[in-house]
Design a protein around this motif. Structure first.
Motif, PDB file in Angstrom:
ATOM      1  N   ASP A  40       0.844  -1.062  -0.328  1.00  0.00           N
ATOM      2  CA  ASP A  40      -0.054  -0.064  -0.215  1.00  0.00           C
ATOM      3  C   ASP A  40       0.767   0.945  -0.149  1.00  0.00           C
ATOM      4  O   ASP A  40       1.758   1.767   0.605  1.00  0.00           O
ATOM      5  CB  ASP A  40      -0.945  -0.240   1.688  1.00  0.00           C
ATOM      6  CG  ASP A  40      -2.290   1.053   1.455  1.00  0.00           C
ATOM      7  OD1 ASP A  40      -2.467   2.059   0.446  1.00  0.00           O
ATOM      8  OD2 ASP A  40      -2.676   1.086   1.900  1.00  0.00           O
ATOM      9  N   ALA A 106      -7.716   7.233  -9.694  1.00  0.00           N
ATOM     10  CA  ALA A 106      -7.656   6.494  -9.359  1.00  0.00           C
ATOM     11  C   ALA A 106      -6.864   6.628  -8.044  1.00  0.00           C
ATOM     12  O   ALA A 106      -7.219   6.597  -6.317  1.00  0.00           O
ATOM     13  CB  ALA A 106      -7.504   5.499 -10.356  1.00  0.00           C
ATOM     14  N   ALA A 107      -5.319   6.657  -8.616  1.00  0.00           N
ATOM     15  CA  ALA A 107      -4.846   6.805  -7.568  1.00  0.00           C
ATOM     16  C   ALA A 107      -4.679   7.854  -6.547  1.00  0.00           C
ATOM     17  O   ALA A 107      -4.149   7.778  -4.864  1.00  0.00           O
ATOM     18  CB  ALA A 107      -3.017   6.858  -7.464  1.00  0.00           C
ATOM     19  N   THR A 109      -7.369   9.934  -5.900  1.00  0.00           N
ATOM     20  CA  THR A 109      -8.361   9.612  -4.972  1.00  0.00           C
ATOM     21  C   THR A 109      -8.523   8.990  -4.068  1.00  0.00           C
ATOM     22  O   THR A 109      -8.884   8.953  -2.521  1.00  0.00           O
ATOM     23  CB  THR A 109      -9.689   9.345  -6.043  1.00  0.00           C
ATOM     24  OG1 THR A 109      -9.713  10.016  -7.019  1.00  0.00           O
ATOM     25  CG2 THR A 109     -10.631   9.702  -5.550  1.00  0.00           C
ATOM     26  N   ARG A 110      -7.911   7.759  -4.106  1.00  0.00           N
ATOM     27  CA  ARG A 110      -7.145   7.022  -2.935  1.00  0.00           C
ATOM     28  C   ARG A 110      -6.691   7.359  -1.920  1.00  0.00           C
ATOM     29  O   ARG A 110      -6.995   7.097  -0.940  1.00  0.00           O
ATOM     30  CB  ARG A 110      -7.000   5.283  -3.388  1.00  0.00           C
ATOM     31  CG  ARG A 110      -6.388   4.457  -2.387  1.00  0.00           C
ATOM     32  CD  ARG A 110      -6.049   3.347  -2.847  1.00  0.00           C
ATOM     33  NE  ARG A 110      -5.888   2.111  -1.822  1.00  0.00           N
ATOM     34  CZ  ARG A 110      -5.026   1.977  -0.942  1.00  0.00           C
ATOM     35  NH1 ARG A 110      -4.122   2.650  -0.992  1.00  0.00           N
ATOM     36  NH2 ARG A 110      -5.302   0.943  -0.089  1.00  0.00           N
ATOM     37  N   ALA A 111      -5.966   7.807  -2.263  1.00  0.00           N
ATOM     38  CA  ALA A 111      -4.628   9.073  -1.407  1.00  0.00           C
ATOM     39  C   ALA A 111      -5.159  10.092  -0.058  1.00  0.00           C
ATOM     40  O   ALA A 111      -5.490  10.134   0.474  1.00  0.00           O
ATOM     41  CB  ALA A 111      -3.601   9.422  -2.294  1.00  0.00           C
ATOM     42  N   GLU A 113      -8.802   9.834   0.315  1.00  0.00           N
ATOM     43  CA  GLU A 113      -9.988   9.436   0.988  1.00  0.00           C
ATOM     44  C   GLU A 113      -8.944   8.940   2.328  1.00  0.00           C
ATOM     45  O   GLU A 113      -9.619   8.588   3.039  1.00  0.00           O
ATOM     46  CB  GLU A 113     -10.281   8.710   0.660  1.00  0.00           C
ATOM     47  CG  GLU A 113     -11.265   8.945  -0.277  1.00  0.00           C
ATOM     48  CD  GLU A 113     -12.081   7.981  -1.473  1.00  0.00           C
ATOM     49  OE1 GLU A 113     -11.169   6.457  -2.105  1.00  0.00           O
ATOM     50  OE2 GLU A 113     -13.130   8.312  -2.880  1.00  0.00           O
ATOM     51  N   GLN A 114      -7.385   8.711   2.339  1.00  0.00           N
ATOM     52  CA  GLN A 114      -7.362   7.867   3.292  1.00  0.00           C
ATOM     53  C   GLN A 114      -6.488   9.332   4.525  1.00  0.00           C
ATOM     54  O   GLN A 114      -6.247  10.439   3.852  1.00  0.00           O
ATOM     55  CB  GLN A 114      -6.057   7.214   2.861  1.00  0.00           C
ATOM     56  CG  GLN A 114      -6.502   5.708   2.295  1.00  0.00           C
ATOM     57  CD  GLN A 114      -5.752   4.804   1.635  1.00  0.00           C
ATOM     58  OE1 GLN A 114      -5.417   4.438   2.401  1.00  0.00           O
ATOM     59  NE2 GLN A 114      -5.423   4.774   0.440  1.00  0.00           N
ATOM     60  N   THR A 153       1.479   9.953  -2.065  1.00  0.00           N
ATOM     61  CA  THR A 153       1.249  10.807  -3.198  1.00  0.00           C
ATOM     62  C   THR A 153       0.978   9.873  -4.679  1.00  0.00           C
ATOM     63  O   THR A 153       0.709  10.217  -5.613  1.00  0.00           O
ATOM     64  CB  THR A 153       0.478  11.382  -3.621  1.00  0.00           C
ATOM     65  OG1 THR A 153       1.998  12.734  -3.984  1.00  0.00           O
ATOM     66  CG2 THR A 153       0.131  11.911  -2.696  1.00  0.00           C
ATOM     67  N   PHE A 161      -3.883  -3.192  -7.422  1.00  0.00           N
ATOM     68  CA  PHE A 161      -4.690  -3.309  -6.710  1.00  0.00           C
ATOM     69  C   PHE A 161      -5.763  -4.810  -7.416  1.00  0.00           C
ATOM     70  O   PHE A 161      -5.844  -4.861  -8.678  1.00  0.00           O
ATOM     71  CB  PHE A 161      -6.044  -2.283  -6.593  1.00  0.00           C
ATOM     72  CG  PHE A 161      -4.849  -0.830  -6.797  1.00  0.00           C
ATOM     73  CD1 PHE A 161      -5.216  -1.258  -5.028  1.00  0.00           C
ATOM     74  CD2 PHE A 161      -4.334  -0.026  -7.410  1.00  0.00           C
ATOM     75  CE1 PHE A 161      -4.078  -0.132  -4.607  1.00  0.00           C
ATOM     76  CE2 PHE A 161      -3.876   0.652  -7.358  1.00  0.00           C
ATOM     77  CZ  PHE A 161      -3.922   1.118  -5.795  1.00  0.00           C
ATOM     78  N   GLY A 165     -10.194  -3.303  -4.483  1.00  0.00           N
ATOM     79  CA  GLY A 165      -9.032  -2.272  -4.312  1.00  0.00           C
ATOM     80  C   GLY A 165      -8.174  -2.239  -3.660  1.00  0.00           C
ATOM     81  O   GLY A 165      -7.239  -1.040  -3.112  1.00  0.00           O
ATOM     82  N   THR A 166      -8.034  -3.817  -2.952  1.00  0.00           N
ATOM     83  CA  THR A 166      -6.655  -3.692  -2.210  1.00  0.00           C
ATOM     84  C   THR A 166      -5.587  -3.724  -2.777  1.00  0.00           C
ATOM     85  O   THR A 166      -5.324  -4.700  -3.772  1.00  0.00           O
ATOM     86  CB  THR A 166      -7.036  -5.168  -1.436  1.00  0.00           C
ATOM     87  OG1 THR A 166      -8.404  -4.731  -0.772  1.00  0.00           O
ATOM     88  CG2 THR A 166      -6.161  -5.334  -0.333  1.00  0.00           C
TER      89      THR A 166
END
Length: 507
Positions: A40, A106-107, A109-111, A113-114, A153, A161, A165-166
């Motif tokens: 991750d 996508a990358a 957005t995932r960063a 949201e965490q 980022t 993934f 999404g893992t």
């Protein structure tokens, strides 16, 4: 393109620039203390970025000046609320798929949201438009490009993934692709021949995590490691006398510090934190433990951060009498066994630290001895570094000793916002909020007026110096050993990259 936001932290140390002889080796082995236990980017991005496996939209040089990465240029709207990033063309991931705006969105957005640096920004949306990446903001934020250079980022391939999404693989666009990952100890890599930039000179590389400082020094001496990072003083001194090895200590924007739970009844008054600071033997620690006397920390931000280090602040001192007087003002008095008590409660606390940086347990022991003189009973817990953020999250932490890098984003405001913005951070303030600091950080991150920025940087540094939610102990020297036959080595003061792609063997 926006003018780069950066800060000067000194020249990187280049050992060689051109090969002298035909190469006889094709592999480089790097050893550091840091385990890589996850696919991750939010967890292991620090290593993935350094190893040039994955890349950011925005990159930075060794001085912190921003430069193009996977984005060739960027611009901001007149109202400061919309940023557009134009992407580099003909870039492929290690799996052969094309890098594009959808993968980047996508990358990111995932960063976003965490928990992490993007979460602390006023970003309201991340999208794709005409092949560009577009970020919209609630308020202007001029530091945004620097935040997109942070390790969390980096941009993995969508194939990294699974369907849920893992993260399940390390697939990026960097100069090296992963051939084997054995978490948490090792990563094997090969040169990515389809890399968009200049191809690496070496063919393969290996990263090894070795938690014990003695092991790292032995690997360097035996030749089983070509570059070793974070040596303890004894290992560093020994390797200085070993033929074929070059040693160096590079000042970096990292500080060994104490994180204090300011919401705890013992520390909720700034005078208590000031007393802890006055009872830190900084000069002795710098001389006898880290072996760099000039590194005793007189303030939080090291001289390497020239725009944040203030010459106007009186250096923090060691004065046990003054510390005792402050604690007496707060109602503490020594009991028969010499331990301070107040309202029937002993001043007994636990300090958490970890062994990955070998000086930390030694510094903790020095604090234990000095604070005992003051009347503080200190238990030292040496365990995984993850115990510190865990203690922050569940509220059980008293104090913690760790090393914090304020160069994780090329503009230090990224780390400062993460540590001292509203709510604090896992590696920053705990149980401490200051409206003036929060406002000043907001101004620093949103203005392009350098005078206004400087005024607010001074305000933040001054309040932190007085309130001490995080107490500096010593500034950090990055200790490294390198095989003398390895050329093209550059030690990055920002610790963003190991520079594998420029290395070559001279014989």
């Amino acid at each position: 393109m926006m003018k780069p936001i950066g800060f000067a932290i000194g020249m990187a140390l280049a050992l060689s620039t051109t090969p002298l002889f035909a190469e006889t080796k094709t592999d480089v082995t790097i050893v550091s203390p840091w385990e890589v236990a996850s696919f991750d980017p939010a967890v292991a991005g620090f290593a993935i970025q350094k190893l040039q496996i994955m890349e950011n939209l925005v990159d930075a040089d060794e001085t912190g000046a921003l430069r193009p990465g996977l984005a060739t240029e960027w611009m901001v709207s007149e109202d400061g609320l919309t940023w557009e990033f134009i992407l580099r063309k003909d870039v492929t991931f290690h799996d052969g798929t094309l890098f594009d705006a959808q993968a980047a969105v996508a990358a990111l957005t995932r960063a976003w949201e965490q928990p992490g640096v993007l979460k602390k920004t006023p970003v309201t949306g991340i999208s794709e438009a005409d092949g560009k990446v577009v970020l919209t903001l609630e308020t202007p934020f001029t530091a945004l490009p620097a935040f997109l250079a942070h390790a969390t980022t980096i941009i993995p391939s969508p194939a990294a993934f699974d369907a849920t999404g893992t993260p399940v693989a390390l697939i990026g666009t960097g100069a090296f692709k992963v051939t084997e990952f054995t978490p948490p100890q090792s990563i094997s890599m090969a040169r990515y021949d389809a890399y968009w930039g200049e191809a690496a000179k070496i063919e393969t590389a290996t990263y090894l995590a070795a938690g014990r400082a003695e092991t790292r020094a032995l690997l360097a001496e035996s030749g089983d490691a070509d570059i070793v990072f974070t040596l303890d003083p004894s290992g560093y001194n020994h390797l200085q006398h070993v033929d074929g090895i070059e040693t160096m200590a590079v000042p970096i924007p990292r500080v060994v510090a104490l994180k204090v739970n300011a919401s705890h009844a013992f520390f909720d008054d700034a005078r208590a934190r000031q007393a802890l600071s006055l009872a830190i033997p900084r000069v002795g620690i710098a001389k006898s433990i880290t072996r760099f006397p000039e590194a005793a920390a007189g303030q939080l931000f090291p001289p390497a951060l020239d725009t944040w280090h203030s010459k106007d602040l009186a250096p923090l001192e060691t004065n046990l009498d003054q510390a005792a007087a402050l604690l007496a003002e707060l109602g503490w008095a020594k009991g028969e066994d010499g331990i301070l008590t107040r309202d029937g409660e002993r001043f007994s606390i636990t300090l958490r630290t970890f062994p990955d940086r070998p000086e930390l347990p030694l510094i903790a022991t020095a604090l234990q001895d000095t604070w005992r003189e003051l009347g503080i009973e200190l238990e030292v817990s040496v365990a995984s570094y993850s115990e510190i953020p865990a203690g922050h999250q569940d509220g059980s932490l008293h104090v913690a000793l760790y090393a914090r890098n304020y160069g994780l984003t090329p503009d230090p405001v990224g780390s400062v916002l993460q540590d001292f913005g509203k709510g604090g951070g896992d590696w920053g303030a705990m149980g401490w909020d200051n409206a003036d600091v929060a406002k000043a950080i907001e101004i620093i991150a949103s203005t392009s007026d350098q005078t206004l920025r400087g005024e607010n940087i001074a305000k933040v540094a001054g309040i932190l110096h007085q309130e001490l939610p995080v107490i500096p102990v010593v500034w950090y020297q990055h200790t490294v050993s390198v095989d003398k036959k390895l050329g093209g080595v550059v030690i990055d003061p920002l610790q963003r990259s190991y520079g594998l792609s420029t290395m070559f063997w001279t014989e």
